[in-house]
Design an enzyme around this catalytic site. Structure first.
Site, mmCIF file in Angstrom:
data_model
loop_
_atom_site.group_PDB
_atom_site.id
_atom_site.type_symbol
_atom_site.label_atom_id
_atom_site.label_comp_id
_atom_site.label_asym_id
_atom_site.label_seq_id
_atom_site.Cartn_x
_atom_site.Cartn_y
_atom_site.Cartn_z
ATOM 1 N N PRO A 30 0.829 -1.206 0.000
ATOM 2 C CA PRO A 30 0.000 0.000 0.000
ATOM 3 C C PRO A 30 0.863 1.256 0.000
ATOM 4 O O PRO A 30 1.951 1.278 0.593
ATOM 5 C CB PRO A 30 -0.787 -0.115 1.318
ATOM 6 N N LYS A 31 0.383 2.281 -0.666
ATOM 7 C CA LYS A 31 1.012 3.600 -0.578
ATOM 8 C C LYS A 31 0.190 4.422 0.408
ATOM 9 O O LYS A 31 -0.938 4.809 0.127
ATOM 10 C CB LYS A 31 1.064 4.294 -1.936
ATOM 11 N N TRP A 32 0.763 4.687 1.576
ATOM 12 C CA TRP A 32 0.027 5.335 2.656
ATOM 13 C C TRP A 32 0.017 6.845 2.499
ATOM 14 O O TRP A 32 0.970 7.439 1.977
ATOM 15 C CB TRP A 32 0.643 4.951 4.001
ATOM 16 N N ASP A 178 -3.176 5.633 -0.618
ATOM 17 C CA ASP A 178 -3.025 6.634 -1.655
ATOM 18 C C ASP A 178 -2.789 5.974 -3.009
ATOM 19 O O ASP A 178 -2.701 6.636 -4.026
ATOM 20 C CB ASP A 178 -1.845 7.539 -1.283
#
Length: 355
Positions: A30-32, A178
């Site tokens: 995941p892109k946080w 994100d």
């Protein structure tokens, strides 16, 4: 701090793509939506540094004790500082931004009211060993064996299955994703280089153009100030569109000039200059928490023109990241530019993703 001998470290970066890479040898994460942070630990001493090497430690005192419990005695790790929503349904980036404040009393109060968590996804050094040249697969193995997860210190989920990653991209956006980042399992850690691949969410919206800021070189338009109307007819500042060429900046200055005439007479943002630094209203003139000396003044325009833009996320009524001007929309009326047009991801519990 007596840390492993290694050069100054800036985070490894990612280049944007429209699709996730396929094939063997990729790990998807995941892109946080938080503050990218490098953590340096030497025993009881811990320092947090931002992507741009700004000191962060004083702003997040509540994460220091759990980091001491979670991380090896001497190490350098890469991750993301985030603030979960009070109900656990996704992340609260506005609350995260509020944490950057000069007053220690306010920082301590917010640390209790909106505690942050640290999501770790890479390790750069342990004890006296720099791991920068190790392949990511080995760094990930060391990380998984070294980190003791806590409620406020978590290892980021990861998968080698692209189908699962695509599912995360859509299903877990409301948990604070994100987008998705892809990393080569055989790649070393390359500080400051765009060796990762990121795919981010993109949507479109029609917005009112209610002002502009001059480019930092003093020539032409640097950014357009965008607005959306709420249900009560108030125009909120929701972000900016920028990244224009020098030719476009000059052309915009001429094209927008007629809209500056008498613009402040009934402008919805005419009182921005008196905005307090801590007020919660969405005005374009509130001082930056990162740079209090930054000039945020703007040239008001009569709010009569509409543009179509792309954006990644809407959070607390503002666009987050990646606002790009697509085209002018002379066929749309400013009054039609409302929050109601936007497709926003429903909140998802963070525990679902970490579980």
């Amino acid at each position: 701090m007596r840390l492993p001998v290694m050069p100054p470290v800036s985070p490894m970066l990612a280049k944007a793509a429209d699709e996730l890479p396929d094939g063997d040898g990729w790990l998807y994460e995941p892109k946080w939506d938080g503050f990218r942070t490098i953590v340096f630990r030497d025993g009881e001493e811990i320092e947090l540094g931002s992507r741009n090497e700004r000191p962060m430690t004083r702003y997040f005192p509540e994460v220091l004790p759990p980091l001491k419990q979670a991380l090896p005695e001497r190490c350098v790790v890469d991750g993301e500082l985030v603030v979960p929503r009070a109900d656990g349904m996704g992340l609260d980036f506005d609350a995260l931004q509020q944490r950057i404040h000069p007053a220690a009393s306010r920082v301590n109060r917010l640390a209790a009211e909106t505690p942050a968590m640290f999501i770790v996804f890479d390790v750069l050094a342990v004890d006296d060993d720099s791991l920068l040249d190790e392949p990511f697969a080995e760094r990930r193995r060391i990380l998984s064996e070294s980190v003791v997860t806590q409620p406020s210190v978590q290892m980021t989920p990861a998968t080698t299955d692209r189908t699962s990653a695509v599912d995360w991209f859509t299903r877990f956006e409301g948990a604070g994703l994100d987008g998705i980042v892809a990393k080569r399992l055989d790649a070393p850690y390359s500080p400051g280089e765009r060796t990762m691949v990121k795919v981010k969410h993109h949507r479109t919206a029609e917005c009112v153009v209610a002002g502009y800021r001059i480019h930092k070189d003093g020539k032409g338009v640097g950014s357009l100030l965008l607005g959306l109307y709420d249900e009560e007819g108030r125009l909120h500042h929701v972000g900016v569109a920028a990244a224009f060429t020098a030719k476009q900046r000059t052309a915009l200055l001429s094209e927008l000039e007629p809209l500056t005439h008498n613009a402040l007479d009934d402008h919805p943002w005419r009182d921005w200059a008196t905005a307090d630094a801590h007020q919660t209203g969405r005005l374009p003139g509130a001082p930056s928490r990162w740079n209090a000396t930054k000039d945020l003044s703007f040239v008001a325009l009569r709010p009569e023109s509409v543009v179509e833009v792309t954006f990644g996320q809407l959070q607390s009524g503002r666009f987050r990241h990646g606002v790009t001007l697509l085209r002018w929309r002379p066929d749309r009326t400013p009054e039609s530019c409302t929050y109601g047009q936007l497709d926003v991801a429903a909140p998802v519990a963070l525990t679902v993703l970490f579980g």
